[in-house]
Design a protein around this motif. Structure first.
Motif, mmCIF file in Angstrom:
data_model
loop_
_atom_site.group_PDB
_atom_site.id
_atom_site.type_symbol
_atom_site.label_atom_id
_atom_site.label_comp_id
_atom_site.label_asym_id
_atom_site.label_seq_id
_atom_site.Cartn_x
_atom_site.Cartn_y
_atom_site.Cartn_z
ATOM 1 N N ASN A 4 0.844 -1.199 0.000
ATOM 2 C CA ASN A 4 0.000 0.000 0.000
ATOM 3 C C ASN A 4 0.876 1.244 0.000
ATOM 4 O O ASN A 4 1.867 1.311 0.730
ATOM 5 C CB ASN A 4 -0.907 0.030 1.244
ATOM 6 N N GLY A 5 0.507 2.195 -0.825
ATOM 7 C CA GLY A 5 1.231 3.467 -0.859
ATOM 8 C C GLY A 5 2.554 3.393 -1.596
ATOM 9 O O GLY A 5 3.326 4.362 -1.588
ATOM 10 N N GLY A 6 2.828 2.274 -2.266
ATOM 11 C CA GLY A 6 4.123 2.085 -2.937
ATOM 12 C C GLY A 6 4.268 2.848 -4.240
ATOM 13 O O GLY A 6 5.376 2.957 -4.773
ATOM 14 N N GLY A 7 3.138 3.325 -4.787
ATOM 15 C CA GLY A 7 3.222 4.135 -6.011
ATOM 16 C C GLY A 7 2.573 3.501 -7.235
ATOM 17 O O GLY A 7 2.700 4.033 -8.343
ATOM 18 N N LYS A 8 1.847 2.397 -7.059
ATOM 19 C CA LYS A 8 1.281 1.685 -8.215
ATOM 20 C C LYS A 8 0.290 2.570 -8.995
ATOM 21 O O LYS A 8 0.414 2.708 -10.203
ATOM 22 C CB LYS A 8 0.568 0.388 -7.756
ATOM 23 N N THR A 9 -0.683 3.140 -8.273
ATOM 24 C CA THR A 9 -1.692 3.963 -8.953
ATOM 25 C C THR A 9 -1.043 5.191 -9.581
ATOM 26 O O THR A 9 -1.384 5.588 -10.701
ATOM 27 C CB THR A 9 -2.799 4.382 -7.956
ATOM 28 N N THR A 10 -0.085 5.768 -8.881
ATOM 29 C CA THR A 10 0.605 6.962 -9.410
ATOM 30 C C THR A 10 1.325 6.609 -10.711
ATOM 31 O O THR A 10 1.277 7.367 -11.689
ATOM 32 C CB THR A 10 1.606 7.492 -8.359
ATOM 33 N N LEU A 11 1.961 5.445 -10.744
ATOM 34 C CA LEU A 11 2.662 5.017 -11.961
ATOM 35 C C LEU A 11 1.657 4.765 -13.088
ATOM 36 O O LEU A 11 1.870 5.200 -14.227
ATOM 37 C CB LEU A 11 3.490 3.752 -11.667
#
Ligand SMILES: Nc1ncnc2c1ncn2[C@@H]1O[C@H](COP(=O)(O)OP(=O)(O)OP(=O)(O)O)[C@@H](O)[C@H]1O
Length: 253
Positions: free
Chosen positions: A37-44
């Motif tokens: 969670n919060g690792g950046g998947k959606t942002t990427l």
């Protein structure tokens, strides 16, 4: 055709989420993006879709910079299935899926017979045809997820990007979406999806991309990349691996 992120720095106006990220997705292949969670998947994902502007580096589609293409052209080429959202306006399910056809017609023109036939075909394919005339606001979260997938497929894109496509789905529908993802790749589309379940990556993806704290931990063929040790390191938690004659499965330890 290749969708590619080159040396991306991703983030928001007030925050850098990740740097130096290279991602490649070809047609006919499935890439699974995993990480805590919060690792950046959606942002990427949003950066690869052109919804967020990279802070450095560039996103290229077929060798040319994505941002140079019109929004309409991008919509024809890349479809996005976001995490389920609750719509405010009570459009029917059929109307929501028809929105996927917008990129193909004149913005103000009425849907054509072909548009309606494509939409009916998608509703049928995903087993949600009986919901066609129901308001989108009055169906379950899992049903909404399938409607958003139908809308993306009605777009007839070259690439499909899905953010946690199985999150709200029951066991049967999780299998349906995994099979659908494989079928899309078999028909020549490039598919990128995020998941919190390594078993879904094993089942549906060709390659896995592990992202933690905005950094790429590993990337490669799913069966090489998804090991117990790597998953433990990715999530900072114990993981058990079960193997039998039919294959391998991971469970949280
Ligand atoms: N709109 C925003 N503005 C500023 N920071 C944000 C915004 N959205 C997310 N973040 C932050 O960016 C980081 C990455 O978030 P992101 O949503 O990409 O993670 P994720 O890997 O998709 O997480 P999850 O698995 O929980 O969905 C997190 O620290 C998050 O708090």
């Amino acid at each position: 055709m290749i969708l590619e992120g080159h040396q991306l720095t991703i983030g928001y106006p007030d925050r850098v989420v990740g740097t130096g990220l290279d991602v490649k997705l070809g047609k006919g292949e499935v890439l699974a993006l995993l990480g805590p969670n919060g690792g950046g998947k959606t942002t990427l994902l949003k950066t690869l879709l052109g919804l967020l502007v990279p802070k450095a580096g560039e996103v290229r589609l077929d060798g040319s910079v994505l941002s140079a293409r019109s929004i309409r052209e991008r919509a024809r080429l890349i479809a996005y299935v976001p995490q389920t959202h609750v719509a405010t306006f009570a459009f029917t399910v059929e109307a929501v899926v028809l929105m996927g056809r917008t990129a193909h017609g004149d913005l103000f023109s009425r849907p054509t017979t072909k548009d309606r036939a494509i939409v009916a075909g998608m509703l049928d394919r995903l087993g949600i045809a009986p919901l066609a005339q129901r308001p989108y606001t009055m169906i379950s979260g899992g049903e909404r997820q399938l409607v958003l997938l139908a809308r993306a497929l009605a777009q007839e894109p070259q690439f499909v990007v899905l953010d946690e496509p199985t999150a709200n789905l029951d066991f049967g529908n999780q299998g349906k979406v995994m099979r659908e993802i494989r079928a899309l790749a078999a028909s020549g589309l490039g598919v990128l999806f995020t998941t919190h379940d390594p078993n879904h990556a094993l089942r549906a993806a060709d390659r896995a991309y592990l992202l933690r704290g905005g950094e790429r931990l590993a990337e490669g063929p799913v069966r090489e990349i998804l090991t117990r040790e790597r998953l433990e390191s990715l999530y900072g938690a114990p993981v058990q691996m079960i193997t039998d004659a039919t294959g391998t499965a991971f469970i949280p330890g």
